[in-house]
Design a protein around this motif. Structure first.
Motif, PDB file in Angstrom:
ATOM      1  N   MET A  11      12.108 100.602 -14.134  1.00 18.43           N
ATOM      2  CA  MET A  11      11.292 101.806 -14.133  1.00 18.43           C
ATOM      3  C   MET A  11      12.164 103.066 -14.194  1.00 18.43           C
ATOM      4  O   MET A  11      11.811 104.042 -14.868  1.00 18.43           O
ATOM      5  CB  MET A  11      10.422 101.840 -12.884  1.00 18.43           C
ATOM      6  CG  MET A  11       9.349 100.765 -12.808  1.00 18.43           C
ATOM      7  SD  MET A  11       8.064 100.900 -14.075  1.00 18.43           S
ATOM      8  CE  MET A  11       8.587  99.603 -15.210  1.00 18.43           C
ATOM      9  N   GLU A  42       3.373  98.454 -11.505  1.00 21.37           N
ATOM     10  CA  GLU A  42       4.786  98.128 -11.681  1.00 21.37           C
ATOM     11  C   GLU A  42       5.672  98.952 -10.755  1.00 21.37           C
ATOM     12  O   GLU A  42       6.758  98.516 -10.370  1.00 21.37           O
ATOM     13  CB  GLU A  42       5.199  98.355 -13.136  1.00 21.37           C
ATOM     14  CG  GLU A  42       4.448  97.485 -14.146  1.00 21.37           C
ATOM     15  CD  GLU A  42       4.769  96.014 -13.975  1.00 21.37           C
ATOM     16  OE1 GLU A  42       5.898  95.700 -13.561  1.00 21.37           O
ATOM     17  OE2 GLU A  42       3.899  95.175 -14.258  1.00 21.37           O
ATOM     18  N   PHE A  43       5.218 100.143 -10.382  1.00 20.11           N
ATOM     19  CA  PHE A  43       6.011 100.998  -9.500  1.00 20.11           C
ATOM     20  C   PHE A  43       6.036 100.484  -8.065  1.00 20.11           C
ATOM     21  O   PHE A  43       6.897 100.887  -7.276  1.00 20.11           O
ATOM     22  CB  PHE A  43       5.459 102.427  -9.515  1.00 20.11           C
ATOM     23  CG  PHE A  43       5.775 103.171 -10.771  1.00 20.11           C
ATOM     24  CD1 PHE A  43       6.955 103.872 -10.898  1.00 20.11           C
ATOM     25  CD2 PHE A  43       4.900 103.155 -11.842  1.00 20.11           C
ATOM     26  CE1 PHE A  43       7.256 104.559 -12.058  1.00 20.11           C
ATOM     27  CE2 PHE A  43       5.184 103.833 -13.003  1.00 20.11           C
ATOM     28  CZ  PHE A  43       6.363 104.535 -13.116  1.00 20.11           C
ATOM     29  N   ARG A  87      11.344  95.793  -9.850  1.00 16.45           N
ATOM     30  CA  ARG A  87      11.229  96.503 -11.137  1.00 16.45           C
ATOM     31  C   ARG A  87      11.748  97.923 -11.043  1.00 16.45           C
ATOM     32  O   ARG A  87      11.577  98.704 -11.975  1.00 16.45           O
ATOM     33  CB  ARG A  87       9.757  96.537 -11.568  1.00 16.45           C
ATOM     34  CG  ARG A  87       9.103  95.177 -11.697  1.00 16.45           C
ATOM     35  CD  ARG A  87       9.730  94.365 -12.826  1.00 16.45           C
ATOM     36  NE  ARG A  87       9.587  95.041 -14.091  1.00 16.45           N
ATOM     37  CZ  ARG A  87       8.494  94.923 -14.870  1.00 16.45           C
ATOM     38  NH1 ARG A  87       7.489  94.160 -14.478  1.00 16.45           N
ATOM     39  NH2 ARG A  87       8.429  95.537 -16.033  1.00 16.45           N
ATOM     40  N   ARG A  88      12.397  98.267  -9.929  1.00 16.20           N
ATOM     41  CA  ARG A  88      12.820  99.647  -9.719  1.00 16.20           C
ATOM     42  C   ARG A  88      13.852 100.086 -10.752  1.00 16.20           C
ATOM     43  O   ARG A  88      13.772 101.193 -11.292  1.00 16.20           O
ATOM     44  CB  ARG A  88      13.379  99.805  -8.304  1.00 16.20           C
ATOM     45  CG  ARG A  88      13.772 101.232  -7.951  1.00 16.20           C
ATOM     46  CD  ARG A  88      14.187 101.319  -6.495  1.00 16.20           C
ATOM     47  NE  ARG A  88      13.088 100.907  -5.619  1.00 16.20           N
ATOM     48  CZ  ARG A  88      13.201 100.794  -4.311  1.00 16.20           C
ATOM     49  NH1 ARG A  88      14.358 101.039  -3.704  1.00 16.20           N
ATOM     50  NH2 ARG A  88      12.156 100.446  -3.579  1.00 16.20           N
ATOM     51  N   LYS A 132      13.306 103.528 -17.786  1.00 16.11           N
ATOM     52  CA  LYS A 132      12.223 104.032 -18.634  1.00 16.11           C
ATOM     53  C   LYS A 132      11.939 105.495 -18.341  1.00 16.11           C
ATOM     54  O   LYS A 132      11.669 106.278 -19.265  1.00 16.11           O
ATOM     55  CB  LYS A 132      10.964 103.192 -18.411  1.00 16.11           C
ATOM     56  CG  LYS A 132      11.044 101.774 -18.956  1.00 16.11           C
ATOM     57  CD  LYS A 132       9.731 101.041 -18.752  1.00 16.11           C
ATOM     58  CE  LYS A 132       9.797  99.640 -19.334  1.00 16.11           C
ATOM     59  NZ  LYS A 132       8.512  98.908 -19.153  1.00 16.11           N
TER      60      LYS A 132
END
Length: 223
Positions: A178, A168-169, A174-175, A181
């Protein structure tokens, strides 16, 4: 036994001692469950040493790391995808960008992947650990509890249970998610450090006292 046993002794203990006893009991139960769940992985490691590296179980405590690496290199040469001596035609057939090839440096990098990632965060000044101390100026501080917090907040988030980077990184879309989170994990780690600070201080004082007492005792009496 009736002279040494105290019936319902916990009812005569103070609340602090009862709390400590319950925390130790919960910690003991948690560690038992953790080790039971980790048994499968340990058996896989044992089978790898015994059946693939031909290292008997009796020699696991005394075998040197150089011997382990040499046996892994020999095992690598028996695998066409990881062998070092492969003809250009065979390498072209398998693909020149094979990620399964490894050498002694690759083994060390894989074992130290998490630690090297954390060191890189310090070297690149991504994590600023400087603390302003009166009369001493700016000093860098990395305590044991801070290291635990960084391990939980960053490394346990970036890497999965197999030591691989979370895919995901690597996705640009998705930055933002992330980052949110990661911020939540930092806040949770900060809150837990504030709650557990008294217990952590007592634990570290006892551990370091016993550790350095053992070192000093061994040094004095061995010399």
């Amino acid at each position: 036994m009736s002279e040494i046993l105290v019936p319902q002794c916990t009812q005569k203990m103070s609340g602090l001692w009862n709390l400590g006893l319950w925390l130790f009991t919960l910690y003991f139960i948690f560690m038992v469950i953790f080790y039971m769940m980790d048994m499968r992985r340990l058996f896989i490691v044992r089978d790898f040493y015994v059946y693939l590296l031909n290292i008997p179980e009796d020699d696991m405590q005394t075998v040197t790391w150089q011997d382990v690496v040499a046996r892994i290199m020999a095992l690598r040469d028996h695998n066409p995808q990881t062998a070092a001596r492969v003809t250009p035609e065979a390498r072209k057939y398998m693909g020149s960008q094979s990620k399964e090839r490894l050498d002694a440096s690759d083994i060390a990098n894989r074992l130290m992947r998490r630690e090297n990632y954390l060191i890189a965060l310090f070297n690149k000044d991504i994590l600023d650990l400087k603390l302003s101390v009166p009369f001493l100026g700016s000093r860098e501080l990395l305590s044991q509890t801070l290291e635990w917090a960084l391990m939980f907040s960053i490394l346990d988030f970036v890497f999965d249970t197999k030591g691989q980077v979370n895919q995901e990184f690597l996705k640009a879309d998705r930055r933002a998610e992330m980052s949110a989170k990661l911020r939540t994990r930092f806040l949770f780690a900060a809150a837990m450090n504030m709650i557990m600070a008294p217990f952590l201080v007592c634990y570290l004082v006892i551990v370091y006292f016993l550790t350095y007492y053992q070192v000093r005792y061994s040094t004095l009496y061995c010399t």
